[in-house]
Design an enzyme around this catalytic site. Structure first.
Site, PDB file in Angstrom:
ATOM      1  N   GLU A 274     -19.440  21.600 -15.121  1.00 38.14           N
ATOM      2  CA  GLU A 274     -20.111  20.346 -15.599  1.00 38.14           C
ATOM      3  C   GLU A 274     -19.200  19.344 -14.223  1.00 38.14           C
ATOM      4  OE1 GLU A 274     -21.271  21.400 -19.860  1.00 38.14           O
ATOM      5  OE2 GLU A 274     -19.411  21.359 -19.781  1.00 38.14           O
TER       6      GLU A 274
ATOM      7  N   SER B  95       0.928  -1.765   0.021  1.00 37.30           N
ATOM      8  CA  SER B  95      -0.180  -0.310  -0.201  1.00 37.30           C
ATOM      9  C   SER B  95       1.090   1.057  -0.510  1.00 37.30           C
ATOM     10  CB  SER B  95      -0.769  -0.041   1.644  1.00 37.30           C
ATOM     11  OG  SER B  95      -0.499  -0.623   2.524  1.00 37.30           O
TER      12      SER B  95
ATOM     13  N   LYS C 151      -8.275   3.162   2.360  1.00 38.76           N
ATOM     14  CA  LYS C 151      -7.359   5.095   2.158  1.00 38.76           C
ATOM     15  C   LYS C 151      -7.417   5.563   0.791  1.00 38.76           C
ATOM     16  CE  LYS C 151      -4.102   2.650   4.288  1.00 38.76           C
ATOM     17  NZ  LYS C 151      -5.211   2.220   4.895  1.00 38.76           N
TER      18      LYS C 151
ATOM     19  N   THR D 278     -40.471  26.532  -9.760  1.00 38.90           N
ATOM     20  CA  THR D 278     -40.569  25.099  -9.267  1.00 38.90           C
ATOM     21  C   THR D 278     -40.947  24.504 -10.017  1.00 38.90           C
ATOM     22  OG1 THR D 278     -42.809  25.581  -9.367  1.00 38.90           O
ATOM     23  CG2 THR D 278     -41.720  26.410  -7.023  1.00 38.90           C
ATOM     24  N   HIS D 279     -40.273  23.104 -10.239  1.00 39.13           N
ATOM     25  CA  HIS D 279     -40.771  22.010 -11.939  1.00 39.13           C
ATOM     26  C   HIS D 279     -39.755  22.955 -12.940  1.00 39.13           C
ATOM     27  CE1 HIS D 279     -44.150  20.566  -9.524  1.00 39.13           C
ATOM     28  NE2 HIS D 279     -44.500  20.870  -9.415  1.00 39.13           N
TER      29      HIS D 279
ATOM     30  N   GLN E 211      -7.804  -2.438   4.465  1.00 40.70           N
ATOM     31  CA  GLN E 211      -6.043  -1.751   4.149  1.00 40.70           C
ATOM     32  C   GLN E 211      -7.206  -0.533   1.901  1.00 40.70           C
ATOM     33  OE1 GLN E 211      -2.243  -2.862   3.027  1.00 40.70           O
ATOM     34  NE2 GLN E 211      -2.621  -2.779   0.820  1.00 40.70           N
TER      35      GLN E 211
ATOM     36  N   ASN F 153      -2.284  -2.751  13.112  1.00 42.39           N
ATOM     37  CA  ASN F 153      -3.323  -2.786  13.264  1.00 42.39           C
ATOM     38  C   ASN F 153      -4.329  -0.770  14.088  1.00 42.39           C
ATOM     39  OD1 ASN F 153      -3.337  -4.215  11.852  1.00 42.39           O
ATOM     40  ND2 ASN F 153      -3.910  -5.734  13.211  1.00 42.39           N
TER      41      ASN F 153
ATOM     42  N   ASN G 184     -17.395  27.331 -23.122  1.00 39.09           N
ATOM     43  CA  ASN G 184     -18.231  26.523 -22.323  1.00 39.09           C
ATOM     44  C   ASN G 184     -18.210  26.499 -20.872  1.00 39.09           C
ATOM     45  OD1 ASN G 184     -19.668  25.063 -24.561  1.00 39.09           O
ATOM     46  ND2 ASN G 184     -17.367  24.380 -24.600  1.00 39.09           N
TER      47      ASN G 184
HETATM   48  N1  ARG Z   1      -1.023  -1.310   5.106  1.00 34.86           N
HETATM   49  C1  ARG Z   1      -2.380  -1.723   6.281  1.00 34.86           C
HETATM   50  C2  ARG Z   1      -3.581  -1.290   6.383  1.00 34.86           C
HETATM   51  O1  ARG Z   1      -3.740   0.125   5.104  1.00 34.86           O
HETATM   52  C3  ARG Z   1      -1.809  -1.826   7.948  1.00 34.86           C
HETATM   53  C4  ARG Z   1      -2.222  -2.762   8.364  1.00 34.86           C
HETATM   54  C5  ARG Z   1      -1.840  -3.997   8.252  1.00 34.86           C
HETATM   55  N2  ARG Z   1      -2.132  -5.065   9.262  1.00 34.86           N
HETATM   56  C6  ARG Z   1      -2.243  -5.800   8.844  1.00 34.86           C
HETATM   57  N3  ARG Z   1      -2.424  -6.757   9.679  1.00 34.86           N
HETATM   58  N4  ARG Z   1      -1.719  -6.598   8.099  1.00 34.86           N
HETATM   59  O2  ARG Z   1      -4.657  -1.753   6.653  1.00 34.86           O
END
Ligand code: ARG
Length: 455
Positions: free
Chosen positions: A289, A22, A324, A154-155, A321, A109, A284
């Site tokens: 838009e 990631s 994000k 309205t409408h 994950q 975590n 435009n």
């Molecule tokens: N890159 C992971 C995420 O964004 C971090 C946590 C990973 N934890 C694990 N037990 N693999 O969620």
């Protein structure tokens, strides 16, 4: 070497390495990750889990790393998976074995949860500031157009005369609510998950309140399972962002409509319009838009998050994950749209003549004629019928209501006298709607003052 390599006999397949890494998108959390780690190490030092010297060494190393990343001197490693392990690996390379003590009583975590919360809190603060600026711009514009009469719809059919100031103020109310929703979302993000470990807390005697204080969190989480698997705050943000985008999109729709030759209520500044590669005459409203279009992707971010979370058992699962990219996309999109929307609105030219002309057509004062009769004692339902007939007659004669002669009015109802003409000029009709929340200049002025107060 993997930070978790001890249990494994084989190296990770290259495909898996690419697939689960990631770092390409979570590297934007580097500052939060490092600040969170400095606070964690400082707390470990304070309670004696590591020595104060070790804590100081780790903090100094992390600070140095932060400066190097900011100076563009650091290249992240895909094999190190994510920002958390990259930072730890880079730290250990820099300060040696003591760096390996940083992850004591911590899991990625609870680490990733604290990072995203810190990141989101900062972004919410920025977006709220952008919204404040936008509202201020709209308040100024509304104040300039207290007396600019236009048709209300309205409408999408002309309905009753209002003022442009009033129309603009409708949007300030939406954006005020958006600011409130974001402030509310901030509260839920403002809870420290660090100290929850992988899922079950830790046997180390952490001082979580101290970590919260160092990182500026208002509260500390009370359940480790929930703390590592809660992404409600991200969902809430995307929901608030979706509403905000919906408001921008509706506004943009009106901007687009008002820019047409058929409406010609406004003209966008050249700097906020674009041309055509083939049709030389075109100007435009692409910006409006695009904002309308980008609203869809923010809804997508919200739906993606909700769907990703709905089947997850407690506690952390790697599915998370995926939070994000959705969250970052919603943040980037909202900020980008607000950035360009405000000056686009601030620089547009208002065609007051066309607005007034449109307000004078379409029988927008028909309700006022009925109100006139009702005020003279005719039951409103009867008055409605009489004016309906008057409109039908006008359509046949190709006239406006204010063009009917006294004799014609008298034939419709003997109650009509000369004062009818003063009662149905569209400027008067807008100005007479003085009720709180109405379009009359005084009412709008009061709404502006109350909105300024709320800001
Ligand atoms: N890159 C992971 C995420 O964004 C971090 C946590 C990973 N934890 C694990 N037990 N693999 O969620």
């Amino acid at each position: 070497m993997k930070l978790w390599g001890g249990r494994f006999q084989k190296t990770t397949d290259r495909l898996v390495e690419d697939f689960h890494s990631s770092i390409s998108f979570d590297q934007r959390l580097y500052k939060q990750d490092i600040k969170g780690s400095i606070a964690h190490a400082t707390m470990l030092g304070k309670v004696g889990i590591i020595s104060p010297e070790e804590a100081a060494q780790i903090a100094a190393g992390l600070q140095k790393l932060l400066e190097e990343i900011e100076g563009g001197q650091v290249e992240f490693d895909i094999a190190a998976e994510d920002i958390h392990m990259n930072v730890e690996q880079l730290l250990t390379a820099k300060i040696g074995a003591v760096g390996k003590k940083l992850h004591t009583a911590r899991s990625r975590n609870d680490q990733v949860a604290v990072d995203i919360r810190m990141y989101l809190k900062d972004e919410i603060t920025e977006i709220r500031a952008q919204l404040k600026e936008l509202i201020e711009t709209l308040l100024d514009l509304a104040e300039q157009h207290l007396h600019t009469v236009m048709p209300g719809y309205t409408h999408l059919q002309r309905a009753q005369p209002i003022t442009l100031g009033h129309h603009l103020m409708a949007y300030t109310q939406m954006f005020l609510r958006d600011r409130e929703r974001l402030a509310d979302c901030y509260k839920r993000a403002d809870v420290l998950p660090l100290g929850s470990g992988a899922l079950a807390g830790t046997t180390f005697p952490l001082d979580r309140e101290y970590t919260a204080e160092l990182l500026g969190f208002a509260e500390v989480s009370d359940n480790s399972l929930d703390a590592v698997s809660d992404r409600d705050f991200a969902v809430e943000f995307c929901a608030a962002a979706s509403l905000l985008m919906m408001h921008l999109s509706r506004f943009c729709e009106e901007i687009i409509l008002w820019s047409t030759g058929e409406f010609a209520f406004i003209e966008l500044d050249d700097a906020y319009s674009t041309g055509s590669s083939i049709m030389p005459q075109k100007k435009n409203p692409d910006v409006a838009e695009l904002i309308r279009g980008k609203t869809g992707r923010v809804y997508g971010d919200l739906t993606g998050l909700l769907t990703m979370l709905k089947g997850l058992p407690l506690a952390y699962n790697k599915d998370m994950q995926e939070d994000k990219e959705a969250l970052f996309d919603a943040i980037d999109t909202v900020k980008g749209c607000l950035l360009v929307f405000r000056p686009m609105i601030a620089t547009m030219t208002v065609r007051q003549d066309n607005m007034a002309k449109a307000a004078r057509g379409g029988f927008t004062n028909a309700t006022d004629v009925a109100d006139y009769l009702a005020k003279k004692g005719i039951p409103f339902r009867e008055a409605h019928e009489i004016v309906g007939k008057a409109v039908f007659y006008c359509l046949q004669q190709n006239k406006n209501l204010e063009e009917l002669t006294m004799q014609e009015y008298q034939e419709l109802s003997p109650v009509f006298t000369d004062d009818i003409y003063a009662a149905i000029g569209v400027e008067y009709c807008a100005a007479a709607r003085k009720v709180r929340g109405g379009p009359a200049p005084e009412a709008v002025q009061q709404a502006i003052a109350r909105t300024r107060e709320k800001l």
